[in-house]
Design a protein around this motif. Structure first.
Motif, short mmCIF file in Angstrom:
data_model
loop_
_atom_site.label_atom_id
_atom_site.label_comp_id
_atom_site.label_asym_id
_atom_site.label_seq_id
_atom_site.Cartn_x
_atom_site.Cartn_y
_atom_site.Cartn_z
N CYS A 293 -7.62 5.06 -4.05
CA CYS A 293 -7.45 4.20 -2.86
C CYS A 293 -8.78 4.19 -2.10
O CYS A 293 -9.70 4.95 -2.39
CB CYS A 293 -6.30 4.70 -1.98
SG CYS A 293 -6.63 6.25 -1.12
N GLU B 234 -5.25 0.19 -2.68
CA GLU B 234 -4.92 1.24 -3.63
C GLU B 234 -4.80 0.62 -5.03
O GLU B 234 -4.59 -0.57 -5.18
CB GLU B 234 -3.61 1.96 -3.25
CG GLU B 234 -2.38 1.09 -3.38
CD GLU B 234 -1.09 1.89 -3.14
OE1 GLU B 234 -1.14 3.13 -3.05
OE2 GLU B 234 -0.03 1.23 -3.03
N ARG C 46 -6.93 6.24 6.61
CA ARG C 46 -6.11 5.11 6.21
C ARG C 46 -5.58 4.28 7.38
O ARG C 46 -5.58 3.03 7.29
CB ARG C 46 -4.94 5.61 5.34
CG ARG C 46 -3.98 4.51 4.92
CD ARG C 46 -2.93 5.00 3.94
NE ARG C 46 -1.91 3.99 3.68
CZ ARG C 46 -0.95 4.11 2.78
NH1 ARG C 46 -0.88 5.19 2.03
NH2 ARG C 46 -0.06 3.14 2.60
#
Length: 354
Positions: free
Chosen positions: A284, A349, A338
């Protein structure tokens, strides 16, 4: 200066361009076409590297530091976890800082506040405390505790054993924004304004005061998230569903007033990998710091494989594919930027990543 078309232009043209670049540089200009390929990349190209810090080594260094400097003298006795690809920057990823802090019996880390948001994951000890804006929380191993932006906080240890925890802060992110402010308290420890556990009773039972609104720092009104509660939630997931192929059973820590991240700049997560679990390759865009709470995990990336045990810390950079493999039930805590990437529409991701 190397150019994008270095092999396709004559020496005369190259020299003429270099003279032009030197001339405009004197007036603080620069040619974008010479840097565009390194500024706007096809995939993340971070200096951050995968790294692993073994707790046994760190613990020995903390013991030595405890003999060299007091918590009061240091203000915070912390060993910074420096990413080997970014030495000297006090960063574990380009956006985040991490460190290991120790408070010895009888010590107090004095009160201060700052614009940086901070989290604590308790690694060792039971019964020391942190006080956030006048509310004291006792700390146990595995507990997740936050000190939101611009909240007063101090730490103390009235037990007979050292306390050690993992610190995570958005220091590089705040520095990039030139938004760092800090203030020291007038007393070593805060006065108590609310009884211990007050925020949990007000906000931790799927309820909230009727007119409660998010605070200006947009952080959770809960300061302490007990590990025992996280384990109960993970156990419930494990009994009623199959594990995710990449993450096993994974939860995120929430702000009960908004449903968003406990802190706006740092997301915190806990996951359980069942015995004999082998994850699918995953990557990610959020560089992620992990700490092992229970069990052990074999981590594989394109350039290395290592085993991480209890209290070990490791970091996976942005867009680096990785796989986890365990023999026994394993619990991992992690944090990343995030929430910021999601708020800006940047987070990505890839499952079954090559």
């Amino acid at each position: 200066m190397a150019t994008l078309t270095e092999n396709r232009i004559s020496p005369e043209v190259r020299a003429e361009r270099e003279r032009f670049y030197e001339k405009i540089g004197r007036d603080d200009y620069a040619p974008l076409w010479e840097q565009l390929h390194s500024l706007v990349t096809k995939v993340p190209t971070s200096a951050c590297r995968t790294a692993h810090w073994q707790y046994a080594t760190a613990r020995a260094y903390l013991d030595e530091a405890g003999k060299l400097i007091t918590a009061k003298e240091a203000e915070r006795r912390v060993l910074i976890l420096e990413n080997p690809g970014m030495r000297g920057k006090a960063a574990i990823t380009p956006a985040l800082y991490a460190g290991l802090q120790m408070i010895l019996p009888g010590e107090v880390a004095p009160a201060h506040r700052h614009s940086q948001s901070a989290l604590r994951l308790i690694l060792e000890g039971d019964g020391a405390f942190t006080t956030v804006d006048g509310e004291q929380s006792l700390m146990k191993r595995g507990d997740f505790i936050i000190t939101p932006s611009w909240t007063w906080h101090d730490h103390g240890n009235h037990t007979d054993q050292p306390m050690v925890w993992l610190d995570g802060l958005d220091v590089p992110m705040v520095a990039m924004l030139d938004a760092s402010f800090a203030e020291s308290g007038s007393t070593e420890a805060q006065s108590f304004l609310r009884p211990p556990g007050d925020s949990a009773l007000r906000f931790g039972n799927n309820m909230a005061p009727v007119d409660a609104q998010p605070t200006p720092n947009r952080a959770s009104p809960l300061f302490s998230y007990a590990y025992v509660d996280a384990c109960a939630s993970l156990a419930a997931m494990a009994t009623s569903g199959t594990p995710d192929a990449c993450n096993g059973y994974k939860l995120r820590y929430l702000n009960p007033l908004t449903g968003g991240s406990a802190m706006p700049t740092i997301g915190a997560y806990i996951q359980q990998l069942p015995a004999h679990f082998a994850s699918a390759p995953y990557r990610c865009s959020a560089g992620t710091i992990f700490a092992v709470i229970e069990g052990s995990v074999t981590v594989t990336t394109p350039d290395q494989t290592f085993d991480a045990g209890p209290n070990d810390v490791f970091v996976i950079p942005s867009w680096v594919a990785h796989e986890f493999k365990v023999r026994e039930r394993t619990v991992l805590f992690s944090f990343s930027d995030r929430p910021v990437q999601e708020a800006l529409g940047l987070w990505r991701e890839q499952r079954n990543a090559n």
